[in-house]
Every structure is written in C-alpha cells, then in structure tokens.
Write an enzyme that holds these catalytic residues in place. Structure first.
Site, PDB file in Angstrom:
ATOM      1  CE1 TYR A  58      -3.676   2.507   0.769  1.00 24.11           C
ATOM      2  CE2 TYR A  58      -2.471   3.032   2.582  1.00 24.11           C
ATOM      3  CZ  TYR A  58      -3.329   3.416   1.640  1.00 24.11           C
ATOM      4  OH  TYR A  58      -3.958   4.377   1.707  1.00 24.11           O
ATOM      5  CE  LYS A  71      -0.725   6.849   0.576  1.00 22.64           C
ATOM      6  NZ  LYS A  71      -1.271   7.126   1.865  1.00 22.64           N
TER       7      LYS A  71
END
Length: 181
Positions: free
Chosen positions: A22, A26
C-alpha cells in the site's frame, strides 16, 4: 499474470524499506506524478486514515463502510468482538470533511499562486493531538452502548489486543462458537 510463487519472491525485493505494498504503490504514484507533471502546478494531499465527518454535511456522516468505518460499525452491531491492534499506537484518523477542505484549499492555493515546486500536504492529527487505539476502543464502545445502532446482532463488546493468542481465543469464543451454534 504472474505465477503466485514469483509474486511471493519478488515482492520483498520490490518493497525494499517500504512496510507494505500500500505505502509502496502510493510512493510510486507520487514519484510518477512528480516525473510527469511537466509545467502543471501540482499539489499532493496525504490524509491519514479517513473517517466519518466532523461537521459537513453533518457530524458522523459516512457514505460507505470501507476501512475503519466498517470495522467500527461491525463492532457497534456486535458482529466484531475482537481485533489485533496496539492500544498504545496512534489511531491517526482524520475526518473526511477536513481532508476535503484541505484538498479544496490546496487546489485553490496551487491554482492562484502557481508554486514552482510540487507541494505535499500531510493531513494528519497524530503529531499534534494523538489519539490512541486503546482510547478509541473505550470511546467507541461507550458511544454504542449509550446510542445503540439499529438492528444490532448483539450488544457491542469489542476488545483490541496485541496478543495473537488472546485474539485467537476471543475469535473462537465470540465468533466461531456462536457461528457453529
């Protein structure tokens, strides 16, 4: 399209110092934006965990049960009884209306002032007003006991623990056994 064993092998190498996919993806997205922005004026907003609204359109508003909101509703309905969490860790939640207001303000500022460098805004509260998961457990449970949700499965009574074995015990007692019965 990759074989699962290949994914298992390359993921740790790709992640490097990133804690999970995650945060890694990003960071990749931000890097790509920075490289490809050309002459565009860009601002990046980094909200922490986005939760229910503070004021707008009204306090407590949510339009989905994703992430923490879904977990809190499951606890409030008596479905979720235990979860693994560090009670001393900061529960850095930011109300959705605060994140949206920052996005609007940053967009206006970027359009009007046209800064040369890409601006990055961290929309968090944990550094100046920390709220811990242990506190969250207490507030959420007392709120749901005072103001029960409609069609609750059973009385809210969720507990957070960082101990795997204690969590497994409560899963067995509070989740699996009732499901079998």
């Amino acid at each position: 399209w990759l074989d699962e064993s290949i994914i298992q092998d390359i993921t740790p190498k790709l992640l490097g110092d990133w804690p999970n996919t995650y945060t890694y993806t990003k960071a990749l997205s931000e890097y790509l934006i920075q490289q490809e922005k050309g002459n565009l004026n860009i601002a990046i907003i980094r909200p922490s965990i986005v939760g229910a609204s503070w004021h707008e359109p009204f306090p407590g508003w949510i339009d989905n049960f994703n992430g923490t909101s879904g977990i809190l509703i499951a606890a409030g309905k008596g479905i979720l009884r235990t979860a693994i969490a560090d009670n001393e860790a900061v529960a850095d939640m930011i109300p959705v209306d605060v994140a949206i207001n920052l996005t609007l303000a940053a967009g206006w500022y970027t359009a009007v002032h046209r800064p040369k460098n890409m601006l990055v805004y961290n929309c968090t509260t944990g550094g100046i007003n920390p709220f811990f998961w242990g506190e969250m457990e207490q507030y959420v449970m007392s709120t749901f006991k005072r103001n029960p949700l409609e069609q609750a499965f059973r009385t809210p009574n969720a507990h957070l623990t960082s101990n795997y074995l204690i969590n497994q015990y409560w899963i067995t007692v509070s989740h699996k056994a009732p499901a079998i019965l």
